[in-house]
Motif scaffolding. Structure first.
Motif, PDB file in Angstrom:
ATOM      1  N   TYR A 160       0.851  -1.184   0.000  1.00 46.54           N
ATOM      2  CA  TYR A 160       0.000   0.000   0.000  1.00 46.54           C
ATOM      3  C   TYR A 160       0.886   1.232   0.000  1.00 46.54           C
ATOM      4  CZ  TYR A 160      -4.358   2.463   0.624  1.00 46.54           C
ATOM      5  OH  TYR A 160      -5.467   3.256   0.411  1.00 46.54           O
ATOM      6  N   PRO A 161       0.537   2.250  -0.817  1.00 46.69           N
ATOM      7  CA  PRO A 161       1.421   3.425  -0.888  1.00 46.69           C
ATOM      8  C   PRO A 161       1.504   4.146   0.461  1.00 46.69           C
ATOM      9  CG  PRO A 161      -0.660   3.825  -2.050  1.00 46.69           C
ATOM     10  CD  PRO A 161      -0.642   2.376  -1.697  1.00 46.69           C
ATOM     11  N   GLU A 162       2.613   4.800   0.676  1.00 46.60           N
ATOM     12  CA  GLU A 162       2.801   5.635   1.864  1.00 46.60           C
ATOM     13  C   GLU A 162       1.944   6.882   1.689  1.00 46.60           C
ATOM     14  OE1 GLU A 162       3.535   6.721   5.240  1.00 46.60           O
ATOM     15  OE2 GLU A 162       4.785   5.007   4.673  1.00 46.60           O
ATOM     16  N   THR A 163       0.904   7.028   2.491  1.00 42.38           N
ATOM     17  CA  THR A 163      -0.038   8.131   2.260  1.00 42.38           C
ATOM     18  C   THR A 163       0.243   9.347   3.142  1.00 42.38           C
ATOM     19  OG1 THR A 163      -1.544   7.083   3.803  1.00 42.38           O
ATOM     20  CG2 THR A 163      -1.935   6.686   1.461  1.00 42.38           C
ATOM     21  N   SER A 164       0.983   9.155   4.208  1.00 46.74           N
ATOM     22  CA  SER A 164       1.105  10.267   5.169  1.00 46.74           C
ATOM     23  C   SER A 164       1.779  11.493   4.543  1.00 46.74           C
ATOM     24  CB  SER A 164       1.864   9.819   6.418  1.00 46.74           C
ATOM     25  OG  SER A 164       3.112   9.270   6.044  1.00 46.74           O
ATOM     26  N   ARG A 165       2.680  11.260   3.569  1.00 49.42           N
ATOM     27  CA  ARG A 165       3.361  12.417   2.971  1.00 49.42           C
ATOM     28  C   ARG A 165       2.448  13.236   2.043  1.00 49.42           C
ATOM     29  NH1 ARG A 165       4.103  10.845  -2.087  1.00 49.42           N
ATOM     30  NH2 ARG A 165       4.153   8.611  -2.449  1.00 49.42           N
ATOM     31  N   LEU A 166       1.266  12.680   1.693  1.00 49.91           N
ATOM     32  CA  LEU A 166       0.317  13.427   0.854  1.00 49.91           C
ATOM     33  C   LEU A 166      -0.347  14.566   1.625  1.00 49.91           C
ATOM     34  CD1 LEU A 166      -1.627  10.521  -0.922  1.00 49.91           C
ATOM     35  CD2 LEU A 166       0.157  11.994  -1.910  1.00 49.91           C
ATOM     36  N   ILE A 167      -0.341  14.433   2.941  1.00 51.78           N
ATOM     37  CA  ILE A 167      -1.135  15.369   3.738  1.00 51.78           C
ATOM     38  C   ILE A 167      -0.337  16.632   4.011  1.00 51.78           C
ATOM     39  CG2 ILE A 167      -2.284  15.652   5.979  1.00 51.78           C
ATOM     40  CD1 ILE A 167      -2.535  12.403   5.705  1.00 51.78           C
ATOM     41  N   PRO A 168      -0.791  17.780   3.485  1.00 54.35           N
ATOM     42  CA  PRO A 168      -0.033  19.021   3.643  1.00 54.35           C
ATOM     43  C   PRO A 168       0.092  19.387   5.131  1.00 54.35           C
ATOM     44  CG  PRO A 168      -2.068  19.376   2.368  1.00 54.35           C
ATOM     45  CD  PRO A 168      -2.064  17.970   2.799  1.00 54.35           C
ATOM     46  N   GLU A 169       1.226  19.927   5.495  1.00 63.35           N
ATOM     47  CA  GLU A 169       1.421  20.266   6.903  1.00 63.35           C
ATOM     48  C   GLU A 169       1.122  21.723   7.208  1.00 63.35           C
ATOM     49  OE1 GLU A 169       5.284  18.824   7.850  1.00 63.35           O
ATOM     50  OE2 GLU A 169       4.594  16.732   7.915  1.00 63.35           O
TER      51      GLU A 169
ATOM     52  N   HIS B 252      -9.053  12.974  14.571  1.00 63.98           N
ATOM     53  CA  HIS B 252      -8.915  11.574  14.180  1.00 63.98           C
ATOM     54  C   HIS B 252      -9.619  11.213  12.887  1.00 63.98           C
ATOM     55  CE1 HIS B 252      -7.638  10.826  18.485  1.00 63.98           C
ATOM     56  NE2 HIS B 252      -6.611  10.509  17.729  1.00 63.98           N
ATOM     57  N   ILE B 253     -10.417  12.154  12.382  1.00 63.94           N
ATOM     58  CA  ILE B 253     -11.011  11.961  11.064  1.00 63.94           C
ATOM     59  C   ILE B 253     -10.357  12.944  10.110  1.00 63.94           C
ATOM     60  CG2 ILE B 253     -13.116  12.191   9.672  1.00 63.94           C
ATOM     61  CD1 ILE B 253     -14.715  11.347  12.033  1.00 63.94           C
ATOM     62  N   LEU B 254      -9.907  12.459   8.979  1.00 59.85           N
ATOM     63  CA  LEU B 254      -9.287  13.340   8.002  1.00 59.85           C
ATOM     64  C   LEU B 254      -9.753  12.944   6.605  1.00 59.85           C
ATOM     65  CD1 LEU B 254      -5.680  14.592   7.832  1.00 59.85           C
ATOM     66  CD2 LEU B 254      -6.599  13.357   5.874  1.00 59.85           C
ATOM     67  N   GLN B 255     -10.240  13.948   5.859  1.00 61.21           N
ATOM     68  CA  GLN B 255     -10.614  13.732   4.469  1.00 61.21           C
ATOM     69  C   GLN B 255      -9.763  14.652   3.619  1.00 61.21           C
ATOM     70  OE1 GLN B 255     -13.061  11.582   3.515  1.00 61.21           O
ATOM     71  NE2 GLN B 255     -13.707  11.029   5.592  1.00 61.21           N
ATOM     72  N   LEU B 256      -9.158  14.101   2.582  1.00 57.68           N
ATOM     73  CA  LEU B 256      -8.307  14.907   1.709  1.00 57.68           C
ATOM     74  C   LEU B 256      -8.828  14.807   0.276  1.00 57.68           C
ATOM     75  CD1 LEU B 256      -4.514  15.194   1.701  1.00 57.68           C
ATOM     76  CD2 LEU B 256      -5.567  14.138  -0.293  1.00 57.68           C
ATOM     77  N   ILE B 257      -8.878  15.937  -0.409  1.00 59.76           N
ATOM     78  CA  ILE B 257      -9.377  15.955  -1.791  1.00 59.76           C
ATOM     79  C   ILE B 257      -8.403  16.721  -2.674  1.00 59.76           C
ATOM     80  CG2 ILE B 257     -11.244  16.770  -3.315  1.00 59.76           C
ATOM     81  CD1 ILE B 257     -13.160  16.383  -0.943  1.00 59.76           C
ATOM     82  N   LEU B 258      -8.099  16.154  -3.838  1.00 57.37           N
ATOM     83  CA  LEU B 258      -7.253  16.859  -4.813  1.00 57.37           C
ATOM     84  C   LEU B 258      -8.136  17.755  -5.659  1.00 57.37           C
ATOM     85  CD1 LEU B 258      -5.269  14.505  -4.037  1.00 57.37           C
ATOM     86  CD2 LEU B 258      -4.435  14.676  -6.390  1.00 57.37           C
ATOM     87  N   PRO B 259      -7.728  19.008  -5.868  1.00 55.82           N
ATOM     88  CA  PRO B 259      -8.559  19.887  -6.700  1.00 55.82           C
ATOM     89  C   PRO B 259      -8.487  19.499  -8.172  1.00 55.82           C
ATOM     90  CG  PRO B 259      -6.577  21.029  -6.003  1.00 55.82           C
ATOM     91  CD  PRO B 259      -6.527  19.669  -5.360  1.00 55.82           C
TER      92      PRO B 259
END
Lengths: 380, 380
Positions: free
Chosen positions: B251-260, B369-376
């Motif tokens: 499974y891809p490493e997803t944590s780096r997708l999340i902007p800080e 603890h809930i996070l939703q991420l969407i690409l524009p």
């Protein structure tokens, strides 16, 4: 055109006219809803040429103001988007405004939609009926007449006339008859014609029209006016105008199909028989015909059975209230029997057989006005 | 085999195992339900190789006798007919009897069915899991984890690993993550592992398995045990055993997708925003992408809009609770935004943007603890 309207009333009217709108029509503008605003109120129209429905929302009713700020006018909006938009608006009221380019602005709270509309002049005119052939019924009675017959119309176009329900007025009685030539459903009611002299035999209403009409009219004791011309029928209530074409051709004489004598008569509980047939049909579905067998036995019992060798078999002994006459072994379509028993509200039915190869009749006990006839299936 | 059983319990068990049964399986016997009777009770099994479900009905429970007259044995019945038959039987109990030809007799009241069955020996054995990687959760919490993530799995098979949900245990936390590479959903909960040393990062459960599991487990506080091996996962309650294969691959490493960091932060009411996006999407459906625009304005307002030239346009000003940071104009999939907002039960959300071309994050306020991420979506 401009007005502000109660949203729930507009939604209800949209739902009514949508029953006539099809996306598969040859005249493109008929995929739209026509909206007309006059000082009396707002009229919506939907049509697929076969069925046309007008729904009217009066400006005021029962002292309540439904519509305000009316500037007269008309427009046609796309039926694909308009209903969902109105349904999802945020407030209880909605404002509609058109400009001279037939652009429709829909406002409610912070939401503002701009929809491309069309000139209402392009929308076909609905014919106005001129006829003296009018009579009145209660809504709930008309709904009963439809429900108890329309399921038996033919769904194939080999004999188009059989896709309709035959409406007959004779000797102060109204009779609905439907048959697909394998079964027949009929319901008769006495009709008070106020001494008017109305009588017809060959009015045939498309089954589809009656199914849509039944969805729209409410189950209450209000009055609906029915007017008949040579090729159209109009159902009219206070705020609804439902016009359908009639089917061309001669409806077959069905009364001679109904046997006058019987050789075996079974009295039984409607629901008990319905459920036993329903169970037996579970294993009959692999057969194209969905055929079950009924056989009289001793002790007032009948056996319902079905057999599909690849799957299995089922048999059930049903205790009836009485069996009179000859022993009998007969096969028939479970679907037709289920359809017939389902629309009988009475707890007890009488089934009259005239041998294994002849049609048989199902009637509620103490109600001669409902008649269901089924042709048996030959099994070898 | 022979037993008499409470019909409603049998119906419930059938419904559970049917969730694993498909008519499109390569092993024909898997189109059936396996029934096993022992002195402890009745066990039903359904499987499509990917998912296997066992449902157990104990002979006695809470002092109630559910099954009586048990003669041990087993058989496989056709799942196409068995559920409907049991559901439509007339009495509250049903008797099942098999003979040595695997013929199954089903009796209830006057109804008697004889179904062709198959030898249960032919039915594949379910693997028994041997693992120390087990932990416990409450049913309702597991259902939340599933609902808040599974909708975001990929539905296309181009990257099969993305059709699953990544389950991670690290530092006494359980994390569910799903992404289809256009959006990501994640839910994290603290986990009490009773000092056991469990940790894994690459467990990927097929989305379909979690959807079926979610249908079966009840929304209560009872405990479910989850056991993981290299290629299978088992969810087990008192009377239910739900086994699914795991997906192969990394499974891809997803944590780096999340902007800080973020440049624009909007606080708003969840439902108000959801409904405005839903309305704007009505006119965006003609576009393949179902794209809506969001633009910050003055007075804490954002404008949601959409435009399909052939149909019309929509714009809506939504009053938010606060807008901090840079002005913003961004386009995104209405469907993704609706999916993300729908599973947030909290009344208020925080949306963090990092410019029009960067992914943005939606979180309930006061729940990290809930996070939703969407690409524009790029629009020109």
């Amino acid at each position: 055109m401009r007005f502000i309207i109660q949203r729930d009333l507009l939604i209800e009217s949209i739902q009514h006219v949508m029953k006539a709108i099809s996306s598969r029509v040859t005249i493109p503008i008929l995929t739209g809803i026509k909206i007309e605003a006059t000082q009396e109120g707002i009229k919506l129209t939907g049509s697929d040429s076969d069925i046309s429905i007008e729904s009217f929302i009066p400006k005021e009713e029962y002292g309540l103001e439904h519509v305000e700020g009316i500037e007269e006018g008309s427009v046609v909006v796309q039926a694909k988007y308009f209903p969902d938009i109105i349904r999802k608006l945020p407030l209880k009221t909605v404002e509609l405004i058109t400009d001279d380019q037939y652009k429709v602005t829909i406002k409610s709270g912070g939401a503002e939609f701009h929809l491309n509309g069309q000139d209402a002049v392009e929308y076909p005119h609905l014919p106005k009926l001129h006829t003296d052939n009018s009579f009145e019924l209660k809504n709930d009675l008309l709904k009963d007449l439809i429900k108890q017959t329309v399921f038996a119309v033919s769904t194939v176009e080999t004999r188009p006339i059989l896709t309709g329900v035959n409406m007959i007025i004779e000797e102060e009685h109204l009779d609905f008859v439907a048959t697909d030539s394998h079964r027949l459903a009929s319901r008769k009611i006495p009709l008070n014609l106020n001494n008017e002299n109305i009588s017809f035999k060959n009015v045939v209403i498309p089954g589809k029209s009656l199914i849509e009409l039944n969805k729209i009219i409410e189950d209450n004791e209000e009055t609906i006016t029915i007017s008949v011309t040579e090729n159209q029928i109009l159902f009219q209530t206070k705020n609804l105008y439902f016009l359908s074409r009639l089917l061309d051709g001669n409806y077959p004489e069905t009364s001679r199909l109904i046997p006058e004598q019987s050789k075996t008569i079974v009295h039984t509980k409607t629901k008990t028989l319905l459920q036993a047939i329903d169970r037996a049909s579970l294993l009959a579905k692999e057969n194209r015909n969905n055929v079950v067998k009924l056989q009289t036995k001793s002790n007032n019992e009948i056996e319902i059975s079905s057999n599909t060798p690849e799957v299995g078999q089922v048999n059930e002994d049903v205790t009836t209230e009485s069996i009179e006459g000859e022993d009998l072994k007969i096969s028939f379509s479970a679907k037709y029997m289920i359809d017939a028993l389902k629309i009988i509200e009475e707890d007890h039915v009488k089934i009259e057989f005239t041998g294994a190869m002849r049609p048989f009749i199902i009637r509620p006990i103490d109600n001669e006005h409902i008649l269901q006839l089924i042709l048996p299936v030959r099994t070898y």
